[in-house]
Design an enzyme around this catalytic site. Structure first.
Site, PDB file in Angstrom:
ATOM      1  N   LYS A  58      55.693 114.555 107.085  1.00 19.97           N
ATOM      2  CA  LYS A  58      57.121 114.347 106.866  1.00 19.97           C
ATOM      3  C   LYS A  58      57.812 113.860 108.137  1.00 19.97           C
ATOM      4  O   LYS A  58      58.679 112.981 108.093  1.00 19.97           O
ATOM      5  CB  LYS A  58      57.784 115.639 106.386  1.00 19.97           C
ATOM      6  CG  LYS A  58      57.535 115.981 104.929  1.00 19.97           C
ATOM      7  CD  LYS A  58      58.377 117.164 104.505  1.00 19.97           C
ATOM      8  CE  LYS A  58      58.143 117.520 103.041  1.00 19.97           C
ATOM      9  NZ  LYS A  58      58.992 118.644 102.600  1.00 19.97           N
ATOM     10  N   ASP A  80      63.801 118.813 100.439  1.00 20.38           N
ATOM     11  CA  ASP A  80      62.991 119.628  99.543  1.00 20.38           C
ATOM     12  C   ASP A  80      62.463 118.654  98.508  1.00 20.38           C
ATOM     13  O   ASP A  80      63.237 117.979  97.827  1.00 20.38           O
ATOM     14  CB  ASP A  80      63.799 120.750  98.897  1.00 20.38           C
ATOM     15  CG  ASP A  80      62.885 121.881  98.428  1.00 20.38           C
ATOM     16  OD1 ASP A  80      62.090 122.364  99.253  1.00 20.38           O
ATOM     17  OD2 ASP A  80      62.937 122.252  97.250  1.00 20.38           O
ATOM     18  N   SER A  81      61.170 118.553  98.454  1.00 17.19           N
ATOM     19  CA  SER A  81      60.569 117.559  97.573  1.00 17.19           C
ATOM     20  C   SER A  81      59.366 118.162  96.880  1.00 17.19           C
ATOM     21  O   SER A  81      58.820 119.185  97.304  1.00 17.19           O
ATOM     22  CB  SER A  81      60.165 116.309  98.362  1.00 17.19           C
ATOM     23  OG  SER A  81      59.323 116.649  99.453  1.00 17.19           O
ATOM     24  N   PHE A 135      49.854 112.174 102.006  1.00 14.59           N
ATOM     25  CA  PHE A 135      49.577 113.611 102.082  1.00 14.59           C
ATOM     26  C   PHE A 135      50.014 114.243 100.769  1.00 14.59           C
ATOM     27  O   PHE A 135      50.546 113.576  99.878  1.00 14.59           O
ATOM     28  CB  PHE A 135      50.300 114.259 103.281  1.00 14.59           C
ATOM     29  CG  PHE A 135      51.804 114.154 103.240  1.00 14.59           C
ATOM     30  CD1 PHE A 135      52.583 115.180 102.750  1.00 14.59           C
ATOM     31  CD2 PHE A 135      52.440 113.016 103.702  1.00 14.59           C
ATOM     32  CE1 PHE A 135      53.964 115.082 102.711  1.00 14.59           C
ATOM     33  CE2 PHE A 135      53.834 112.902 103.681  1.00 14.59           C
ATOM     34  CZ  PHE A 135      54.590 113.947 103.184  1.00 14.59           C
ATOM     35  N   TYR A 189      50.249 115.357  97.178  1.00 15.40           N
ATOM     36  CA  TYR A 189      49.709 114.921  95.891  1.00 15.40           C
ATOM     37  C   TYR A 189      49.507 113.404  95.808  1.00 15.40           C
ATOM     38  O   TYR A 189      49.185 112.884  94.744  1.00 15.40           O
ATOM     39  CB  TYR A 189      50.633 115.379  94.761  1.00 15.40           C
ATOM     40  CG  TYR A 189      50.768 116.882  94.651  1.00 15.40           C
ATOM     41  CD1 TYR A 189      49.870 117.636  93.896  1.00 15.40           C
ATOM     42  CD2 TYR A 189      51.789 117.559  95.316  1.00 15.40           C
ATOM     43  CE1 TYR A 189      49.989 119.022  93.806  1.00 15.40           C
ATOM     44  CE2 TYR A 189      51.919 118.940  95.246  1.00 15.40           C
ATOM     45  CZ  TYR A 189      51.011 119.661  94.481  1.00 15.40           C
ATOM     46  OH  TYR A 189      51.124 121.039  94.401  1.00 15.40           O
ATOM     47  N   ASP A 190      49.697 112.699  96.916  1.00 15.78           N
ATOM     48  CA  ASP A 190      49.576 111.239  96.911  1.00 15.78           C
ATOM     49  C   ASP A 190      48.278 110.714  96.283  1.00 15.78           C
ATOM     50  O   ASP A 190      48.306 109.731  95.539  1.00 15.78           O
ATOM     51  CB  ASP A 190      49.709 110.681  98.326  1.00 15.78           C
ATOM     52  CG  ASP A 190      51.158 110.635  98.808  1.00 15.78           C
ATOM     53  OD1 ASP A 190      52.066 110.696  97.962  1.00 15.78           O
ATOM     54  OD2 ASP A 190      51.375 110.545 100.030  1.00 15.78           O
ATOM     55  N   LYS A 222      54.784 102.215 100.891  1.00 16.94           N
ATOM     56  CA  LYS A 222      55.224 103.521 100.421  1.00 16.94           C
ATOM     57  C   LYS A 222      56.679 103.786 100.798  1.00 16.94           C
ATOM     58  O   LYS A 222      57.481 104.235  99.959  1.00 16.94           O
ATOM     59  CB  LYS A 222      54.329 104.625 100.990  1.00 16.94           C
ATOM     60  CG  LYS A 222      54.694 106.017 100.474  1.00 16.94           C
ATOM     61  CD  LYS A 222      53.798 107.090 101.054  1.00 16.94           C
ATOM     62  CE  LYS A 222      54.224 108.461 100.546  1.00 16.94           C
ATOM     63  NZ  LYS A 222      53.443 109.559 101.144  1.00 16.94           N
TER      64      LYS A 222
END
Length: 208
Positions: free
Chosen positions: A19, A80-81, A163, A165-166, A186
């Site tokens: 991140k 928050d993702s 990173f 769930y990619d 991306k």
């Protein structure tokens, strides 16, 4: 406000290196130095990490941003993702980072999601990102930016990039996993990229 942007330092309310890299790259146009909150001993030795007890992405983003401002004295960005899966009624959702348990890593979270999707034909999913920017701990008007990235879950991981769930998130328009995208690809279309683009526009109106 007129400020030398090269001197601006903000804290990212996360210790996640992935991140931090994404935010640093995407905020490069403003020449803002992003510092991970882990640099301020948010490991329990001096400060505890924020307790993410909100029931939505928005609540948790604000909780984390306020907590970082309080303990660093710097403006803070928190996001928050997570990933929402239609066949699982929106799970993992706000629990994406700890889906398999607090002590589990990305691979374990990903594997649990694949396990829970066995036999399900509806693979629709989306990444969600909510960003909160707070100038200080008591900021009454935090900037909130939200974006989503639609896709489908693959049957197995493909690709080594990104990173979380990619590797199992297939981008519909491109028909390949997010983990196969270049950083530039991306950032241009991801949930976080979209949310930061909105944030950049909001910040420009504030004079940054």
């Amino acid at each position: 406000m007129s400020t030398q942007t090269s001197d601006i330092k903000w804290v990212l309310a996360s210790g996640n290196k992935g991140k931090l890299k994404e935010f640093s790259d995407l905020l490069a146009p403003l020449n803002i130095q992003m510092i991970a909150q882990s640099e301020f001993n948010f490991d329990g030795t001096i400060f505890e990490e924020a307790i993410e007890d909100g029931l939505s992405f928005v609540e948790n983003a604000i909780i984390k941003a306020r907590h970082a401002c309080k303990h660093t004295g710097l403006p803070s960005i928190a996001d928050d993702s997570g990933i929402e899966v239609d066949a699982l009624n929106g799970a993992p959702g706000i629990y994406s980072a700890r889906y398999a348990g607090d002590a589990c890593d990305d691979k374990q979270n990903l594997q649990l999601l694949l396990d829970n999707m066995q036999g399900k034909t509806n693979r629709a999913a989306r990444f969600v990102c909510v960003i909160a920017f707070m100038r200080h701990e008591t900021d009454p008007t935090p900037i909130i930016c939200q974006a989503t990235w639609e896709g489908d879950l693959l049957l197995e991981p493909i690709g080594e990039g990104g990173f979380g769930y990619d590797p199992i998130f297939e981008v519909r328009d491109l028909k390949k996993s997010s983990a196969l995208l270049s950083k530039q690809e991306k950032n241009a279309i991801s949930h976080r990229g979209q949310a930061i683009a909105i944030l950049l526009e909001r910040l420009k109106h504030l004079g940054y």
